[in-house]
Design a protein around this motif. Structure first.
Motif, PDB file in Angstrom:
ATOM      1  N   UNK A  42       0.873  -1.165   0.000  1.00 31.47           N
ATOM      2  CA  UNK A  42       0.000   0.000   0.000  1.00 31.47           C
ATOM      3  C   UNK A  42       0.917   1.223   0.000  1.00 31.47           C
ATOM      4  N   UNK A  43       1.166   1.732  -1.221  1.00 29.82           N
ATOM      5  CA  UNK A  43       2.094   2.854  -1.385  1.00 29.82           C
ATOM      6  C   UNK A  43       1.359   4.170  -1.164  1.00 29.82           C
ATOM      7  N   UNK A  44       1.985   5.058  -0.377  1.00 27.37           N
ATOM      8  CA  UNK A  44       1.371   6.334  -0.024  1.00 27.37           C
ATOM      9  C   UNK A  44       2.209   7.496  -0.551  1.00 27.37           C
ATOM     10  N   UNK A  45       1.544   8.468  -1.140  1.00 24.56           N
ATOM     11  CA  UNK A  45       2.188   9.728  -1.534  1.00 24.56           C
ATOM     12  C   UNK A  45       1.671  10.827  -0.617  1.00 24.56           C
ATOM     13  N   UNK A  46       2.557  11.749  -0.242  1.00 26.79           N
ATOM     14  CA  UNK A  46       2.194  12.796   0.700  1.00 26.79           C
ATOM     15  C   UNK A  46       1.713  14.050  -0.030  1.00 26.79           C
ATOM     16  N   UNK A  47       0.863  14.806   0.641  1.00 29.70           N
ATOM     17  CA  UNK A  47       0.524  16.132   0.136  1.00 29.70           C
ATOM     18  C   UNK A  47       1.786  16.990   0.098  1.00 29.70           C
ATOM     19  N   UNK A  48       1.867  17.954  -0.819  1.00 29.63           N
ATOM     20  CA  UNK A  48       3.114  18.708  -0.994  1.00 29.63           C
ATOM     21  C   UNK A  48       3.690  19.283   0.291  1.00 29.63           C
ATOM     22  N   UNK A  49       2.857  19.801   1.188  1.00 31.78           N
ATOM     23  CA  UNK A  49       3.375  20.432   2.409  1.00 31.78           C
ATOM     24  C   UNK A  49       3.997  19.422   3.370  1.00 31.78           C
ATOM     25  N   UNK A  50       3.686  18.114   3.169  1.00 34.64           N
ATOM     26  CA  UNK A  50       4.216  17.084   4.066  1.00 34.64           C
ATOM     27  C   UNK A  50       5.287  16.214   3.415  1.00 34.64           C
ATOM     28  N   UNK A  51       5.698  16.564   2.209  1.00 35.35           N
ATOM     29  CA  UNK A  51       6.803  15.826   1.601  1.00 35.35           C
ATOM     30  C   UNK A  51       8.063  16.001   2.453  1.00 35.35           C
ATOM     31  N   UNK A  52       8.285  17.225   2.911  1.00 35.80           N
ATOM     32  CA  UNK A  52       9.390  17.501   3.833  1.00 35.80           C
ATOM     33  C   UNK A  52       8.882  17.936   5.209  1.00 35.80           C
ATOM     34  N   UNK A  61      -5.086  10.343   8.188  1.00 35.17           N
ATOM     35  CA  UNK A  61      -4.695  10.379   6.776  1.00 35.17           C
ATOM     36  C   UNK A  61      -4.658  11.821   6.270  1.00 35.17           C
ATOM     37  N   UNK A  62      -4.598  12.795   7.179  1.00 33.79           N
ATOM     38  CA  UNK A  62      -4.694  14.200   6.762  1.00 33.79           C
ATOM     39  C   UNK A  62      -3.508  14.622   5.901  1.00 33.79           C
ATOM     40  N   UNK A  63      -2.405  13.876   5.981  1.00 31.16           N
ATOM     41  CA  UNK A  63      -1.180  14.236   5.269  1.00 31.16           C
ATOM     42  C   UNK A  63      -1.027  13.472   3.958  1.00 31.16           C
ATOM     43  N   UNK A  64      -1.947  12.569   3.658  1.00 32.63           N
ATOM     44  CA  UNK A  64      -1.848  11.689   2.486  1.00 32.63           C
ATOM     45  C   UNK A  64      -2.560  12.321   1.287  1.00 32.63           C
ATOM     46  N   UNK A  65      -1.954  12.183   0.112  1.00 34.38           N
ATOM     47  CA  UNK A  65      -2.597  12.600  -1.139  1.00 34.38           C
ATOM     48  C   UNK A  65      -3.363  11.395  -1.693  1.00 34.38           C
ATOM     49  N   UNK A  86       5.223   9.310   8.600  1.00 33.55           N
ATOM     50  CA  UNK A  86       4.068   9.517   7.727  1.00 33.55           C
ATOM     51  C   UNK A  86       3.317   8.210   7.467  1.00 33.55           C
ATOM     52  N   UNK A  87       4.007   7.121   7.032  1.00 36.09           N
ATOM     53  CA  UNK A  87       3.279   5.863   6.855  1.00 36.09           C
ATOM     54  C   UNK A  87       2.730   5.289   8.161  1.00 36.09           C
ATOM     55  N   UNK A  88       3.440   5.480   9.285  1.00 34.97           N
ATOM     56  CA  UNK A  88       2.955   4.895  10.540  1.00 34.97           C
ATOM     57  C   UNK A  88       1.690   5.598  11.024  1.00 34.97           C
ATOM     58  N   UNK A  89       1.533   6.893  10.704  1.00 35.66           N
ATOM     59  CA  UNK A  89       0.255   7.549  11.005  1.00 35.66           C
ATOM     60  C   UNK A  89      -0.893   6.841  10.289  1.00 35.66           C
TER      61      UNK A  89
END
Length: 386
Positions: A42-52, A61-65, A86-89
Motif C-alpha cells: 500500500x504505497x502512499x504519496x504525501x501532500x506537498x506540504x508534508x513531503x518535507x 490520513x490528513x497528510x496523504x494525497x 508519515x506511513x505509521x500515522x
C-alpha cells in the motif's frame, strides 16, 4: 480480516523513502520464505506540504494525497509492516478502522513524542543506534536492515566501471553527511577530512569526495581547496557528471564516512568493505546534548537480567518517558563502537578491516539472519488466531 484457516492478510504501508522501504521489504521477504505468507504493498504519496514537513503524530490520513496513493479500504489486514512517521500515522488509522484488530510492526524508532501511541504498535524493531524507552513491545537488533540490492550494485558497476577502473588505486570514497546534533560541520571537521584526503593522495591513490542532501552549502569547496584534480568531487548542489555513489559502493577499495551518517556506514559494512568512521566535533551545546544521550543510552537499554535493581531501572526509565522528562533519541558513539568491536569498522586513519570479499560481509549476513529470525518469532504470536 482474514478467515480462520487462511493465511494472514499482510500489508506493507510505505512512503517514497527507498532506504526505509528496503528495511520493511527484508522482513516481508523473510515472512514469505519462512512462513509462506505473502504481503501486499500500500504505497502512499504525501501532500506537498508534508513531503518535507512533519505531520502531527496520530491515527490520521490528513497528510496523504489520496489521488496518488493506493486505496486504503476493507477488508483490513491482520498485520501491517511499516516505517517512518508519515506511513505509521496511516497504519495507526487503519488499526483504528479495524476496531483494533490489525497488528502493526514498526521498523525503526517511533517519531516524535509517541507517549500515547507507543502501545498502539504491537512490535517496534529498532537497531542499536536508537534509544526508545524499554517497553515490552520494543525489540532491539544490532544493525539496521538497510542494504543495497544486488541489482542496484550491478547497475552502478555497469554505469561507472569505465570511469572508476582506470583510476590510480586505492580508490577511497569519502562520504559526507551533514550537521546532526550533537555534531557540527566546522573548520575542525574540514581539517580532519582534508588530512585524510591528503594521506590518500600521498599514498598514490584516488580520493572521491561525495556530498549528500544534508551537506552544508560551500562545505565541499572548503575541503577541496588546495588539492589538484586528482581529488574527484560530487556535490549535490552542483550535480555535474552524475552521482557516483552506487558505482563507488561496487568498485571503491575503501570508504571514509562521517560519523553522522548511520545509513551510509551500514550500507558499506553490509558489503564487507573496509570502513573508516570520521569522528565529528561537538557544537557549543553538543557536549551537554551528548551527556543527555549517554544518560538515555544507559536508562533505555533493554533488560539485562531479572534482578531488583534492573527492574527498578526499567520502571524509572518508563516513568521518565511517560512524564516527558527523557525522550527517545539516538546515540551515535554507541553505534560506532558496536561496528568497531565487531571488526566491521575503524576510526579514520587507523588500521581497520582488510579488503572486500573477506569475512566482514559474512559476519554481517549471519547476524542479520539471526535478527530476522528473531523478528519472525516475535511476529508469530501477533497472528495467532488471525
Amino acid at each position: 480480516m482474514s478467515r480462520a484457516g487462511t493465511p494472514p492478510r499482510i500489508w506493507r504501508v510505505l512512503g517514497d523513502k527507498r532506504g526505509d522501504n528496503a528495511q520493511v521489504e527484508v522482513i516481508a521477504d523473510a515472512l514469505e520464505r519462512a512462513r509462506g505468507w505473502t504481503s501486499e504493498l500500500r504505497h502512499l504519496e504525501m501532500l506537498p506540504k508534508y513531503v518535507h514537513g512533519k505531520p502531527r503524530v496520530g491515527p490520521s490520513l490528513h497528510h496523504i494525497d489520496p489521488s496518488r496513493s493506493d486505496t486504503l479500504e476493507p477488508p483490513w489486514p491482520d498485520l501491517i509492516l511499516t516505517r517512518g512517521r508519515r506511513p505509521s500515522n496511516a497504519a495507526l488509522w487503519i488499526k483504528a478502522q479495524s476496531g483494533g484488530r490489525t497488528r502493526i510492526v514498526l521498523v525503526g524508532k517511533p517519531a516524535g513524542w509517541l507517549t500515547h501511541y507507543m502501545s498502539h504498535f504491537d512490535l517496534i524493531v529498532t537497531s542499536s543506534e536508537t534509544l526508545p524507552a524499554p517497553f515490552g513491545n520494543v525489540m532491539q537488533i544490532d544493525l539496521p536492515l538497510m542494504q543495497v540490492s544486488a541489482d542496484r550494485l550491478a547497475a552502478g558497476r555497469a554505469e561507472w566501471e569505465g570511469t572508476l577502473a582506470p583510476l590510480p588505486r586505492p580508490l577511497v570514497a569519502v562520504l559526507i553527511g551533514g550537521p546532526t546534533s550533537p555534531y557540527v560541520y566546522n573548520a575542525e571537521t574540514g581539517a580532519r577530512l582534508h588530512a585524510r584526503i591528503a594521506r590518500v593522495l600521498a599514498d598514490g591513490g584516488t580520493p572521491w569526495l561525495v556530498g549528500s542532501r544534508r551537506t552544508p552549502p560551500g562545505f565541499l569547496d572548503r575541503v577541496r581547496r588546495g588539492f589538484d584534480d586528482r581529488l574527484r568531487v560530487f556535490d549535490w548542489a552542483r550535480p555535474e557528471g552524475g552521482n557516483p555513489y552506487t558505482g563507488l559502493l561496487a568498485l571503491a577499495d575503501r570508504f571514509v564516512v562521517t560519523g553522522d551518517s548511520i545509513s551510509m556506514q551500514v550500507e558499506v559494512a553490509r558489503l564487507g568493505k573496509p570502513l573508516e568512521i570520521l569522528p565529528l566535533p561537538f557544537g557549543w551545546l553538543g557536549r551537554v546534548d551528548d551527556a543527555r544521550r549517554r544518560a538515555a543510552a544507559w536508562m533505555f537499554q533493554p533488560p539485562r537480567d531479572d534482578r531488583l535493581a534492573e527492574r527498578a531501572r526499567l520502571t524509572a526509565a518508563r516513568g521518565l518517558y511517560h512524564l516527558r522528562l527523557m525522550q527517545q533519541t539516538r546515540h551515535f558513539p554507541r553505534f560506532h563502537q558496536a561496528l568497531i568491536d565487531r571488526g566491521l569498522a575503524c576510526w579514520a586513519g587507523a588500521d581497520g578491516p582488510d579488503g572486500a570479499g573477506g569475512t566482514g560481509d559474512q559476519r554481517v549476513s549471519a547476524a542479520t539472519a539471526d535478527d530476522v529470525a528473531h523478528i519472525l518469532r516475535r511476529i508469530d504470536p501477533l497472528l495467532r488466531g488471525a
